[in-house]
Design a protein around this motif. Sequence first.
Motif, PDB file in Angstrom:
ATOM      1  N   ARG A  30      -6.942  11.960  -0.285  1.00 50.36           N
ATOM      2  CA  ARG A  30      -5.841  11.356  -0.741  1.00 50.36           C
ATOM      3  C   ARG A  30      -5.439  10.360  -1.055  1.00 50.36           C
ATOM      4  NH1 ARG A  30      -1.178  11.044   1.587  1.00 50.36           N
ATOM      5  NH2 ARG A  30      -2.632  11.641   4.157  1.00 50.36           N
ATOM      6  N   PHE A  31      -4.682   9.968  -2.386  1.00 47.66           N
ATOM      7  CA  PHE A  31      -4.346   8.752  -2.622  1.00 47.66           C
ATOM      8  C   PHE A  31      -3.307   7.883  -1.925  1.00 47.66           C
ATOM      9  CE2 PHE A  31      -3.763   4.835  -4.927  1.00 47.66           C
ATOM     10  CZ  PHE A  31      -1.929   4.814  -4.653  1.00 47.66           C
ATOM     11  N   ALA A  50       2.646  -3.578  -4.886  1.00 46.04           N
ATOM     12  CA  ALA A  50       1.700  -2.699  -4.095  1.00 46.04           C
ATOM     13  C   ALA A  50       2.084  -1.014  -5.115  1.00 46.04           C
ATOM     14  CB  ALA A  50       2.613  -2.150  -3.220  1.00 46.04           C
ATOM     15  N   ILE A  51       1.818   0.017  -4.617  1.00 45.42           N
ATOM     16  CA  ILE A  51       2.492   1.026  -5.895  1.00 45.42           C
ATOM     17  C   ILE A  51       1.810   2.284  -4.476  1.00 45.42           C
ATOM     18  CG2 ILE A  51       0.560   1.002  -6.975  1.00 45.42           C
ATOM     19  CD1 ILE A  51       2.121   2.617  -9.194  1.00 45.42           C
ATOM     20  N   THR A  52       2.570   3.248  -4.173  1.00 45.59           N
ATOM     21  CA  THR A  52       1.611   3.861  -2.862  1.00 45.59           C
ATOM     22  C   THR A  52       2.123   5.555  -4.226  1.00 45.59           C
ATOM     23  OG1 THR A  52       4.608   4.832  -2.713  1.00 45.59           O
ATOM     24  CG2 THR A  52       3.177   2.933  -1.763  1.00 45.59           C
ATOM     25  N   THR A  53       2.228   7.373  -2.639  1.00 48.42           N
ATOM     26  CA  THR A  53       2.307   8.015  -3.415  1.00 48.42           C
ATOM     27  C   THR A  53       3.608   8.136  -4.170  1.00 48.42           C
ATOM     28  OG1 THR A  53       2.843   8.650  -1.630  1.00 48.42           O
ATOM     29  CG2 THR A  53       1.051   8.631  -1.866  1.00 48.42           C
ATOM     30  N   SER A  70       1.167  -0.743 -12.294  1.00 46.88           N
ATOM     31  CA  SER A  70       1.070   0.479 -12.791  1.00 46.88           C
ATOM     32  C   SER A  70      -0.676   1.383 -12.555  1.00 46.88           C
ATOM     33  CB  SER A  70       1.017   0.612 -14.604  1.00 46.88           C
ATOM     34  OG  SER A  70       0.152  -0.259 -14.847  1.00 46.88           O
ATOM     35  N   ARG A  71      -0.501   2.618 -12.398  1.00 39.17           N
ATOM     36  CA  ARG A  71      -1.633   3.433 -11.639  1.00 39.17           C
ATOM     37  C   ARG A  71      -2.645   4.406 -12.907  1.00 39.17           C
ATOM     38  NH1 ARG A  71      -1.649   7.539  -7.536  1.00 39.17           N
ATOM     39  NH2 ARG A  71      -3.137   8.298  -7.282  1.00 39.17           N
ATOM     40  N   PHE A  96      -6.233  -4.073  -3.623  1.00 36.28           N
ATOM     41  CA  PHE A  96      -6.756  -2.870  -2.139  1.00 36.28           C
ATOM     42  C   PHE A  96      -6.094  -2.320  -2.297  1.00 36.28           C
ATOM     43  CE2 PHE A  96      -6.320  -2.660   2.342  1.00 36.28           C
ATOM     44  CZ  PHE A  96      -5.140  -1.239   2.587  1.00 36.28           C
ATOM     45  N   ALA A  97      -6.832  -0.868  -1.309  1.00 39.05           N
ATOM     46  CA  ALA A  97      -6.201   0.412  -1.673  1.00 39.05           C
ATOM     47  C   ALA A  97      -7.172   1.588  -0.255  1.00 39.05           C
ATOM     48  CB  ALA A  97      -7.824   1.028  -2.674  1.00 39.05           C
TER      49      ALA A  97
END
Length: 116
Positions: A30-31, A50-53, A70-71, A96-97
């Motif tokens: 799960r992201f 950063a980009i989150t859920t 963006s994602r 980073f992930a």
Amino acid sequence: QVHLVESGGGLVQAGGSLRLSCAASGSIGRFIAMSWHRQAPGKQREFLAAITTAGRMNYADSAKGRFTISRDNAKNTVYLQMNSLKPEDTAVYYCFAAYAGSLNNWGQGTQVTVSS
């Protein structure tokens, strides 16, 4: 294990643009979040964006107004659009992930060089 591969770096003149990509593969759960960082010679690694859920994004002051994260969920890829580049943006850029089950994953980095 999650494997990250960055691409899109290169040499660009001041004022130009680049789009970096970071593709994740492997045992992807799960992201949680993905982010971009950079490290210039002789300096510490610096957070950029950063980009989150749910698509929440946050930016460092150095990135606000010029960089956009963006994602693409379907491709497990995050992007960093960089505009109005300056010579001081020259650095190695890292992705980073964090995924459930694999919280700490770094890419190998991609070099960005901005000439004046």
